[in-house]
Write an enzyme that holds these catalytic residues in place. Structure first.
Site, mmCIF file in Angstrom:
data_model
loop_
_atom_site.group_PDB
_atom_site.id
_atom_site.type_symbol
_atom_site.label_atom_id
_atom_site.label_comp_id
_atom_site.label_asym_id
_atom_site.label_seq_id
_atom_site.Cartn_x
_atom_site.Cartn_y
_atom_site.Cartn_z
ATOM 1 N N ASP A 197 -17.141 52.281 66.626
ATOM 2 C CA ASP A 197 -16.550 52.335 65.279
ATOM 3 C C ASP A 197 -17.280 51.428 64.272
ATOM 4 O OD1 ASP A 197 -14.803 52.315 63.108
ATOM 5 O OD2 ASP A 197 -13.194 51.237 64.157
ATOM 6 N N HIS A 370 -9.612 47.670 61.847
ATOM 7 C CA HIS A 370 -10.953 47.920 62.400
ATOM 8 C C HIS A 370 -11.698 46.614 62.652
ATOM 9 C CE1 HIS A 370 -10.816 52.280 61.603
ATOM 10 N NE2 HIS A 370 -10.087 51.930 60.553
HETATM 11 ZN ZN ZN Z 1 -7.514 54.849 63.097
#
Ligand code: ZN
Length: 556
Positions: A197, A370
């Site tokens: 990510d 994140h």
């Molecule tokens: Zn997500």
């Protein structure tokens, strides 16, 4: 049963979305004519002119490839990972795999847009299952959505780790820790490829714990004399849980506004993610009997979505909730780039109604779900992959993340910067990256319907260059033009130029049709083609514009 042929089969990773944009995540992993799909997400268009719909990856490649699709594996329930599920399942009737919370949200998605009767199987962290040539093990990660997992996929060409969306939260709200140990074990055993990510690769340090929000909320709620409003993504059950705990401490009832928010709270209660007694949450009708200082509202719309509860409240157009002087509003999410102007308008409106408004720029009311750079580096160090592919990001994020991986010890030549439609092939030899090999694109989903790729360009054209209607009547007996062409333009020209340009364009078209001569018909493509070609030429030369040309041919 692992047949001998498979052990030498190459494995191809084909990203159809999410590499080159944030959202729209969909990755295909193929081996010997069979494939698994990781996630099926949507994305909200940045251009409002495109309408109220969402974008989904075009699945033309899957349709044309004749791959046997074994299933879709979902990493978590955010819309940018599950929103395109109805679209995918209507085309391919395949089983869906996800954790309990993920499937609960996915089911809700399918209740809205179909299809009915989807086959679903619950998966659990550390419990491996087989899918054709793939052995898939979910691994617990922390994220702004409960029950999120990464995937470790055993393939004939080695082990692939797909991070899903993650951060490394030291004190997750539900107590479910990021499974460092398992990642380290896999790293020690040997990982061929890590896909990770990239959303927050531009942020230094660590993203911080979700639990850091609670004291901030407590302080703001304690100070507010009137109603308290929290605007948050309806799926953010961890944050909703923290605010509910704070509200309960202060003797406030929590009122979910809007169908989606109410539905999320219901799912949260059902799944045990919101461990509260009945009566903690009340409906908007019941709330009307309670004092302002006893009320906390949950409102979606922190991105300024025009039909959301928060937008309606800001415009004083909500049937059940009003913002008044003394009330407090907290926008507990990031201002997603592209939405800033709309959100600013919203904040201004709320301030004008007398509310005190808090958002990320003025108070620490949001932490990201994140991983920031230190966490990203940590995952790379745990997994020690031979190859690295950054995912979930715009090109600049992917590039930065590839550089980070190289700095963390992955050989630079082994960090591949793929974009949508660019496969990476893993085999016994070195991995191979091919640029622009597979057809990709975006389609529009709106009101449960799926547009074709042409619809998007049509909307763009309309927004930028307007439209010209050409009306003509032809005789059904002789095929001769008996009336027109008449031209009408919208959104193309201003002032007196309109009539002059339209007059000239009309004269050119009439002249052209005179030369072609006919006979014409309403069904045939010839007349239509001549109209579009002639008018497109005229406006392109005269104005440098390409309006949408709409011929309307009547037979009389
Ligand atoms: Zn997500």
């Amino acid at each position: 049963m692992a047949s001998h042929g498979l052990t030498s089969s190459p494995v191809r990773i084909v990203p159809l979305g999410g590499l080159g944009e944030i959202g729209l995540n969909l990755t295909v992993v193929e081996c010997a004519g069979r494939a698994m799909v990781i996630d099926a997400g949507v994305m909200f268009p940045e251009e409002r002119a495109l309408g109220s719909g969402v974008l989904a990856p075009d699945l033309a490649y899957l349709e044309q490839s004749h791959l046997e699709i074994l299933g879709v594996i979902l990493t978590h329930a955010h819309e940018d990972h599950v929103g395109a599920l109805p679209y995918l399942l209507r085309r391919f009737n395949v089983p869906v795999y996800g954790t309990e919370v993920t499937l609960a949200f996915a089911r809700r998605r399918l209740d809205e847009d179909g299809p009915v009767g989807a086959r679903m199987a619950t998966i659990e962290p550390r419990r491996r299952f087989e899918l054709g040539p793939f052995g898939i093990e979910p691994i617990r990660v922390t994220h702004s959505m409960p029950d999120s997992v990464a995937l470790a996929v055993t393939t004939p060409a080695g082990l692939i780790v797909h991070s899903g969306d993650f951060k490394i939260d030291p004190t997750p709200i539900d107590g479910e820790l990021f499974d460092r140990e398992r990642f380290a074990e896999l790293g020690a055993a040997g990982v061929a490829l890590l896909m990770s990510d990239s959303t927050n690769v531009e942020r230094a340090g660590r993203s911080g714990a979700e639990s850091s929000i609670k004291p901030v909320l407590r302080e703001i709620v304690a100070r507010s004399r009137g109603k308290f409003f929290l605007s948050v993504f309806s799926s953010h059950l961890h944050r909703i849980r923290q605010l509910t705990e704070v509200s309960r401490e202060m003797g406030r009832r929590v009122v979910p506004l809007g169908r989606r928010m109410a539905e999320s709270v219901r799912l949260g209660l059902e799944l045990g993610q919101l461990p509260f007694a009945p009566g903690t949450f009340v409906g908007p009708a019941e709330a009307e009997f309670l004092e302002s200082c006893k009320l906390t509202f949950l409102a979606s719309g922190s991105q300024g979505e025009p039909l959301s509860a928060l937008a309606r409240i800001a415009a004083d157009a909500h049937p059940r909730a009003r913002v008044e002087p003394g009330d407090t509003v907290v926008l507990s999410s990031r201002f997603i780039p592209g939405n800033e102007r709309t959100i600013n308008t919203l904040v201004n409106q709320l301030c004008k109604r007398g509310a005190e408004v808090f958002y990320e720029a003025v108070a620490p009311v949001h932490v990201s779900g994140h991983a920031s750079r230190d966490e990203l580096a940590e995952l790379i160090a745990l997994v020690k992959p031979k190859y690295f592919v950054p995912i979930h990001g715009e090109y600049r994020h992917l590039r930065r993340h590839a550089a980070l991986a190289a700095a963390c010890g992955v050989p630079e030549g082994n960090c591949f910067l793929l974009e949508d439609g660019e496969p990476l092939t893993l085999s016994a030899g070195p991995a191979v990256h091919r640029a622009r090999a597979v057809e990709t694109g975006r389609i529009l989903l709106e009101d449960g319907e799926f547009g074709d790729p042409g619809l998007l360009s049509e909307r763009r054209t309309l927004g930028r260059d307007g439209t010209v209607f050409a009306v003509i009547a032809v005789s059904s007996k002789t095929g001769a033009i008996v009336a027109g062409p008449e031209l009408v333009s919208r959104g193309l020209l201003i002032g007196d130029g309109t009539s002059a340009h339209i007059r000239r364009a009309r004269a050119q078209l009439a002249e052209r049709l005179g030369r072609v001569g006919g006979p014409f018909s309403a069904e045939g493509t010839m007349l239509r083609g001549e109209i579009v070609h002639t008018l497109r030429n005229y406006f392109s030369h005269a104005l440098g514009k390409r309006p949408l040309i709409v011929p309307h041919i009547m037979e009389v």
